[in-house]
Design a protein around this motif. Structure first.
Motif, short mmCIF file in Angstrom:
data_model
loop_
_atom_site.label_atom_id
_atom_site.label_comp_id
_atom_site.label_asym_id
_atom_site.label_seq_id
_atom_site.Cartn_x
_atom_site.Cartn_y
_atom_site.Cartn_z
N ASN A 123 0.82 -1.21 0.00
CA ASN A 123 0.00 0.00 0.00
C ASN A 123 0.85 1.25 0.00
O ASN A 123 0.56 2.21 -0.69
CB ASN A 123 -0.93 0.02 1.22
N HIS A 124 1.93 1.21 0.80
CA HIS A 124 2.78 2.39 0.87
C HIS A 124 3.48 2.64 -0.47
O HIS A 124 3.57 3.77 -0.94
CB HIS A 124 3.82 2.24 1.98
N LYS A 147 1.02 4.11 -2.85
CA LYS A 147 0.70 5.50 -2.53
C LYS A 147 1.83 6.44 -2.96
O LYS A 147 1.58 7.51 -3.51
CB LYS A 147 0.47 5.62 -1.01
N GLN A 176 1.81 6.86 -6.60
CA GLN A 176 0.69 7.70 -6.99
C GLN A 176 1.04 9.18 -6.83
O GLN A 176 0.78 9.99 -7.72
CB GLN A 176 -0.50 7.36 -6.11
N ARG A 207 -1.86 9.58 7.48
CA ARG A 207 -1.42 8.24 7.06
C ARG A 207 -2.13 7.12 7.83
O ARG A 207 -2.11 5.97 7.41
CB ARG A 207 0.09 8.09 7.27
N ALA A 215 -4.58 4.65 6.09
CA ALA A 215 -3.95 3.66 5.22
C ALA A 215 -3.49 2.46 6.05
O ALA A 215 -3.58 1.31 5.62
CB ALA A 215 -2.77 4.29 4.49
N GLN A 252 -10.31 8.20 4.71
CA GLN A 252 -9.53 8.51 3.51
C GLN A 252 -10.33 9.40 2.55
O GLN A 252 -9.81 10.39 2.02
CB GLN A 252 -9.11 7.22 2.80
#
Lengths: 296, 326
Positions: free
Chosen positions: A285-286, A289, A292, B140, B143, B196
């Motif tokens: 996910n990081h 991101k 992106q 953050r 996430a 989010q």
């Protein structure tokens, strides 16, 4: 001849490619990425999980199936990083040997989602009109069935095991890919360089493959990294629920589900493999991101 | 206006019908032999039956009919609230559903409420905070919440709050105490998804000129944030309500299994394990109906809350893209 002219026009029209072209751009991006410590850490962890899946012997000397009753249910320590299970098998080794199954399933799911999603999205965005309307209504229908339930129906029909679970998860994440691809194709289709390529005499097929597809690819790739994490959670959840590979195979979800019965006495049996999976998803996910933000 | 409402309702019904048909096609048309599945579900070996018995069984489950006849039978049944008979438990599926749906609704509604409060609070704080490290951390955090598999969160909560601290029971569905950890488990995911979307929406709203005007008038930051920004920022989040409801329903599958709670989610898990096809079809149909209904209500209410959107011009609002595990 005419297509070559079109290509030249296209390359001139892309401001991002200025002074040094795509290569230099990529290099600059890589330098920028290398300066982000969390991104590096996440990439290293993902890389480690993949490498250790293919060459587990590099990271463990033990056998995942050999039982040692005298070493049963030992807590995590120097000798056994993740402790041992109730048969005395080294849990760390079992997690590593379980990786290929889950990674294989994730790859199958992603390939299905990419091929079907890209295909649907490109056709939908490129042809527009009735085709677009019909395909997008179809996607709406897929979206109306909550993903995990759609996957469960497919598993019911196909039976249990790694491959049915992978197919089920792949189908369940198709809509996201189709939508993202379609949006990108719609955006790129109206850009001047597509018009220029057409004016230069390139066929629609060539424009699609040579100009629209490469330029729509970015957000789809970012989504693919993100959905790799989504797929891993879904696959682990399905095998946790009991629909994955049969024992003694050590799929991650199965390992965690087995450990659940010993939570009171041996918490590490499910929590440490769970943490291993959670960190992988977090890493993916990081990465997604950060990419992106970079492409924005 | 009336035309829009009628059209939107027709569309919702069409989507629901298509979702039912798709699920039926998956369950009844894929290569697996439905007779074998159903006999296995009933605990009978196919070989042990004489051809006559087999034919009788097929007739009993309606499998001697053509696939179209079966489809028509199921479709008309569902319209009358009849989902057929469970193969593993030999009782009407609708009885199973009504007995279990209460537990899941309690769980889903509590989780949805908690996620609304937690998600909105987190988004509010993340966009209000001035100290940059705190801001980055709060931005953050969602996430992080969306990354943890739900079975992991559930097992962690059980280990910590049941076995270490002994605050809540690890399993079962007696009393409000047993509801706490399942609700928290679901909310970790759903509030992260909501936060989010809200944070993004807040950021866009806060860069609007009217915010600058409000500040220029001399209003405090908190007054502007709460009174001017919050309402407008919260509007786009309404569009993911359907997704959130869908998430709480699918989450109930894992959560009810881990916490051994009676509910539709656990029913779904058990039905897939025993390949009880009619029950799976019923659960999927009910979940899709909930999703479609919530989206319909949101679509119809939206213009009342945001007059900038008018029905007569068709759908203007863009639905935010949400990617989640389930």
């Amino acid at each position: 001849m005419s297509t070559a002219v079109a290509d030249v026009i296209v390359e001139d029209a892309l401001p991002a490619d200025e002074p040094g072209g795509r290569r230099a751009n990529l290099a600059a991006n890589l330098v920028q990425l290398a300066r982000k410590p969390v991104f590096l850490l996440a990439s290293l962890y993902v890389l480690f999980v993949i490498v250790s899946a293919f060459w587990p012997k590099l990271f463990t000397a033990q056998d995942p199936y050999e039982t040692h009753p005298e070493l049963a249910a030992q807590g995590p320590g120097a000798a056994h990083l993740f402790g041992t299970d109730i048969y005395g098998r080294d849990l760390w080794t079992r997690v590593l040997y379980g990786s290929p199954l889950t990674i294989k399933a994730t790859l199958i799911a992603l390939v299905i989602a990419l091929v079907a999603g890209l295909g649907l999205g490109i056709v939908s965005g490129f042809f527009g009109g009735v085709v677009d309307a019909v395909l997008m209504r179809g996607i709406d229908v897929l979206l109306a069935i909550p993903g995990l339930l759609l996957a469960l129906s497919i598993v019911t029909a196909l039976g249990y095991g790694t491959v049915p679970v992978a197919v089920a998860v792949g189908v369940a994440i198709v809509p996201g890919f189709a939508r993202t691809t379609r949006a990108e194709v719609l955006r790129v289709k109206t850009l001047p360089y597509v018009e220029a390529a057409r004016a230069g005499g390139a066929s629609w097929g060539r424009v699609l493959l040579r100009h629209i597809l490469p330029n729509s690819w970015g957000p789809v790739a970012v989504l693919a990294v993100l959905d790799a994490g989504v797929a891993i959670i879904a696959i682990a959840s399905l095998s946790f629920l009991g629909f994955g590979a049969a024992p003694p195979a050590a799929e991650w979800g199965t390992l965690i589900a087995d450990g659940r019965n010993y939570l009171v006495t041996a918490w590490w049996l499910s929590l440490l493999p769970g943490l291993y999976v959670a960190l992988l998803v977090l890493g993916l996910n990081h990465i997604s991101k950060t990419l992106q933000e970079l492409t924005r | 206006m009336t035309r829009y409402i009628v059209g939107r309702i027709v569309q919702a019904v069409a989507v629901l019908w298509a979702a039912f048909t798709l699920t039926f096609a998956i369950l009844y048309l894929l290569p697996s032999d439905p007779m074998e599945l159903q006999l296995a579900a009933a605990g009978v070996q196919e070989d042990s039956l004489t051809p006559d018995q087999l034919a009788a069984m097929k007739q009993r489950f309606g499998l001697d009919q053509s696939i179209w006849a079966q489809y028509w039978h199921h479709l008309t049944g569902v319209l009358h609230g009849d989902f057929g008979t469970s193969l593993s438990q030999q009782v009407p599926v609708s009885d199973l559903l009504t007995a279990r749906i209460g537990g899941t609704l309690t769980l889903s509604v509590s989780a949805a409420l908690l996620s609304l409060v937690a998600g909105a609070t987190l988004a509010y704080l993340a966009t209000f905070a001035r100290w940059n490290p705190l801001r980055v951390f709060l931005t953050r955090l969602p996430a992080l919440g969306a990354s943890f598999p739900q079975f992991f969160v559930a097992l962690f909560l059980i280990q910590f709050f049941s076995f270490q601290l002994g605050w809540f029971p690890a399993t079962g569905n007696e009393g409000a105490q047993s509801l706490v950890m399942p609700v928290v488990t679901i909310s970790v995911l759903t509030s992260s998804v909501l936060a989010q979307v809200l944070i993004k929406s807040f950021d866009e709203t806060l860069s609007q000129p009217y915010i600058a005007t409000a500040r220029a008038k001399g209003l405090s930051r908190s007054a502007v944030h709460l009174k001017h920004a919050f309402r407008n920022a919260a509007l786009p989040a309404m569009t993911i309500l359907g997704v959130l409801v869908g998430l709480t329903v699918t989450s109930s599958i894992v959560v009810e299994t881990v916490f051994t709670r009676e509910g539709v989610g656990k029913l779904a898990q058990e039905s897939v394990l025993s390949q009880d096809v009619p029950v799976v079809l019923a659960v999927v149909t009910v979940a899709a109906a909930m999703f479609v209904l919530v989206n319909l209500v949101v679509d119809l209410l939206y213009p009342l809350l945001d007059p900038r959107i008018s029905h007569t011009r068709g759908r203007v609002r863009p639905a935010p893209e949400v990617v989640t595990a389930t």
